[in-house]
Design an enzyme around this catalytic site. Structure first.
Site, short mmCIF file in Angstrom:
data_model
loop_
_atom_site.label_atom_id
_atom_site.label_comp_id
_atom_site.label_asym_id
_atom_site.label_seq_id
_atom_site.Cartn_x
_atom_site.Cartn_y
_atom_site.Cartn_z
N ASP A 80 0.86 -1.18 0.00
CA ASP A 80 0.00 0.00 0.00
C ASP A 80 0.89 1.23 0.00
O ASP A 80 1.96 1.24 0.62
CB ASP A 80 -0.96 0.01 1.19
N ASP A 169 -9.64 3.23 5.79
CA ASP A 169 -8.52 3.22 6.74
C ASP A 169 -8.98 3.95 8.00
O ASP A 169 -9.05 5.17 8.01
CB ASP A 169 -7.32 3.90 6.09
N GLU A 171 -8.12 4.29 11.95
CA GLU A 171 -7.07 3.99 12.91
C GLU A 171 -6.77 5.20 13.76
O GLU A 171 -7.54 6.16 13.79
CB GLU A 171 -5.81 3.54 12.16
#
Length: 281
Positions: A80, A169, A171
């Protein structure tokens, strides 16, 4: 002459007890005894908005505990990337065995990756299965607004056999409070809002990228997304460890931030044929 009663403290001695080395030692003891700063507090100098990338908080909060204990043939290597990698030498990665890639497309509703086109189309051009990811900032706009922004800036999906569903994503917050100032139920609601809108726009269930420790802290280890959304787990260790509640297996595993060539390295939990099946929906 001043007369002192038995057991009294001489004035000069009293002053000495509060100054010099004794005062420094007392200050040190008080500092050591002070309560630690709450885990949800922001860093003193947060990075610039837009600079976040997948796994940014993993090393700082979960650490690095080694590399995978084995490299089974049933796993397929991937990477990624974000703007931090710039223009990527995709042919070099292909020759090293990398077969899939995710590129950061967007963040919040205020940022798009200036290298996204080179990364997204470049990985596709050398034969990789590729996808796009969105770095969530739940404290800036709604989940639905960010899902729309993501789709409008590269996060869409097409049934061409080489396009993976978009990834959320979610986090540690690099700009402030760990859980973006949300309660656990508030975070779950925000994530659901994003996932529902993404599916409404694309027809696909988005992949969820997260780390078990963050998920536990910020969603209360919510299990309700496991039945529909593939899990991309972040853990820099020899094993994936405990997965978030509900998921019995991971689909992808980000196992290091310091892989060869560029980008964070990952393993798809299956063969290349299964990866292409995921792309096809």
């Amino acid at each position: 002459m001043t007369v002192h009663r038995p057991g009294s403290v001489h004035p000069r001695r009293r002053r000495l007890s509060l100054t010099g080395p004794l005062l420094a030692a007392l200050s040190l003891l008080l500092a050591l005894a002070a309560p630690a700063t709450a885990g949800d507090e922001p860093d003193a100098d947060p990075p610039a908005r837009g600079s976040a990338y997948m796994g940014m908080g993993v090393l700082a909060h979960d650490g690095q505990h080694g590399l995978p204990a084995d490299a089974r043939a049933t796993q397929t290597e991937g990477v990624d990337v974000s703007s931090h990698q710039g223009n990527v030498a995709w042919s070099t990665l292909w020759k090293s065995g990398v077969r899939w890639a995710y590129a950061k497309a967007s963040e919040g509703t205020y940022y798009t990756n200036p290298y996204f086109a080179q990364q997204y189309t470049g990985s596709h051009s050398v034969g990789m299965v590729r996808g796009a990811y969105h770095f969530a900032t739940p404290d800036t706009t709604s989940g639905a607004a960010q899902a729309n922004y993501f789709v409008d800036h590269g996060g869409g999906w097409s049934r061409d056999g080489k396009t993976l569903p978009g990834a959320l994503d979610i986090e540690w917050n690099p700009y402030g409070a760990t859980c973006y100032g949300k309660t656990q139920s508030g975070m779950v609601s925000w994530i659901r809002d994003f996932l529902n809108q993404y599916k409404a726009r694309t027809g696909r269930d988005a992949v969820i990228y997260t780390a078990t420790s963050w998920w536990t802290q910020c969603t209360g280890n919510y299990a309700g997304f496991a039945s529909a959304n593939p899990l991309w787990i972040a853990r820099y260790a020899s094993t994936v460890g405990t997965l978030p509640a509900g998921w019995k297996y991971y689909t992808m595993w980000q196992y290091t931030s310091s892989g060869p060539t560029v980008g964070d390295h990952n393993k798809f939990n299956g063969t290349l044929d299964r990866l292409r099946a995921l792309a096809n929906g």
